[in-house]
Design an enzyme around this catalytic site. Structure first.
Site, short mmCIF file in Angstrom:
data_model
loop_
_atom_site.label_atom_id
_atom_site.label_comp_id
_atom_site.label_asym_id
_atom_site.label_seq_id
_atom_site.Cartn_x
_atom_site.Cartn_y
_atom_site.Cartn_z
N ARG A 1 0.79 -1.28 0.11
CA ARG A 1 -0.04 -0.05 -0.08
C ARG A 1 0.72 1.07 0.10
NH1 ARG A 1 -4.78 -0.10 4.19
NH2 ARG A 1 -5.57 1.43 2.57
N GLN B 1 -10.76 9.89 6.17
CA GLN B 1 -10.56 8.68 6.73
C GLN B 1 -9.54 8.06 6.03
OE1 GLN B 1 -14.25 6.13 7.13
NE2 GLN B 1 -15.22 7.68 6.05
N HIS C 1 -7.62 8.59 10.69
CA HIS C 1 -7.17 7.16 10.71
C HIS C 1 -5.73 7.37 10.57
CE1 HIS C 1 -11.43 5.28 9.35
NE2 HIS C 1 -11.09 5.78 10.62
N CYS D 1 16.93 1.77 21.49
CA CYS D 1 15.56 1.38 21.24
C CYS D 1 15.77 0.08 20.23
CB CYS D 1 14.40 2.24 20.93
SG CYS D 1 12.77 1.76 20.89
N SER E 1 -18.26 5.30 1.93
CA SER E 1 -19.52 4.20 1.82
C SER E 1 -20.12 4.32 3.29
CB SER E 1 -18.76 2.80 2.15
OG SER E 1 -17.76 2.68 3.09
N MET F 1 -20.53 6.94 -5.64
CA MET F 1 -20.86 6.14 -6.66
C MET F 1 -22.51 5.50 -6.87
SD MET F 1 -18.73 5.93 -9.46
CE MET F 1 -18.66 4.33 -10.13
#
Length: 304
Positions: A105, A140, A158, A212, A251, A276
């Site tokens: 991604r 988002q 997000h 770390c 959505s 859509m």
């Protein structure tokens, strides 16, 4: 009109990302109106008077830039849906597989360019700012395409795929490396027949803070995780002040974001949806896109 109950902002700050409403049992979030209007002239009148516009955007707007939404038919990476991989449990069980998914991604999003929808929003924000009007984008999406397009007033609820968080020390850092670590080079192919790379955990992305070296994870909100309370406070401030809300390419099934526009509509503020197809929230809004589902055509022109 049916009952509509708004979840208090105190509760919203504790909500987690999910596909179901977080409302308590017995609480209905239900608002019905007449069929949404597709009258562009009427919408333009409202738009011309609006002083504080909020744009709620989702994966659909970035699909026009070639980024998969991982929704509906074909919404798989290999044989998994995004909600199978974007969870703390999936990362704990198989961090190599999850990092392959996010490497795939990241590479797609790194090469993607803002499309006319992103650019129209950024241009609208700049133009209206000169008129003393405000546009804020609440997205988002984790791809940073709104930022790349030039949007300034931006709330990424997000998170961002180009930030990492150390699972040991908690440090959050921007990271645009490609690949993010040598072991992920050439990995992440999405085809169903692709086998997991099974990268040893010590070769996955590691924290570069002194002393770390902890395992890094994407600094994004996974399903089942709490959203940042500080970000959500800003979201609710914007939603309370807005006098027009535009819903673009979402959505309306991922909570708590799916509640935002219906809450705005419940207090009588015009909401226009550009998608859509219809969504679970469509009939709560005043306007629906003006090209019969071809919102990519109608949306940029609607912002003038």
């Amino acid at each position: 009109m049916g009952p509509f109950q708004v979840v208090p902002s105190r509760l919203i700050s504790q909500l987690y990302c999910g596909l179901k409403s977080p409302a308590a049992k017995g609480t209905k979030i239900c608002l019905t109106m007449a069929r949404p209007s597709s009258n562009m002239a009427s919408f333009r009148e409202v738009f011309a008077k609006a002083k504080h516009i909020v744009v709620l955007s989702g994966a659909g707007i970035s699909a026009e830039s070639g980024l998969p939404t991982f929704r509906g038919a074909g919404g798989y990476w290999r044989k998994w849906k995004s909600q199978d991989l974007a969870t703390p449990e999936a990362f704990a069980y198989n961090p190599s597989r999850v990092w392959e998914f996010y490497h795939y991604r990241r590479e797609m999003m790194r090469s993607a360019e803002p499309n006319p929808g992103h650019l129209a929003i950024a241009e609208c924000e700049a133009r209206l700012h000169k008129q003393g009007r405000r546009v804020t984008v609440i997205t988002q999406n984790i791809d940073e395409l709104h930022r790349k397009a030039g949007t300034k007033n931006l709330l990424e609820i997000h998170g961002s795929i180009f930030k990492t968080r150390c699972t040991s020390c908690g440090v959050v850092a921007e990271n645009h490396k490609s690949p993010i670590c040598p072991a992920l080079s050439g990995k992440g192919a999405p085809e169903p027949e692709t086998h997991d790379a099974k990268i040893p955990v010590e070769k996955l992305p590691r924290c570069e803070e002194a002393a770390c070296g902890g395992l890094l994870r994407p600094h994004v909100v996974w399903f089942g995780e709490n959203l940042d309370p500080a970000v959500l406070e800003e979201v609710h401030r914007e939603l309370a002040l807005c006098d027009l809300c535009l819903v673009v390419g979402t959505s309306s099934v991922v909570y708590p974001a799916a509640m935002f526009a219906p809450q705005v509509s419940a207090r009588g503020v015009p909401v226009a949806e550009f998608n859509m197809e219809t969504t679970p929230a469509t009939n709560t809004f005043r306007y629906k896109d003006f090209q019969g589902g071809r919102w990519q055509v109608s949306f940029p022109g609607a912002l003038w």
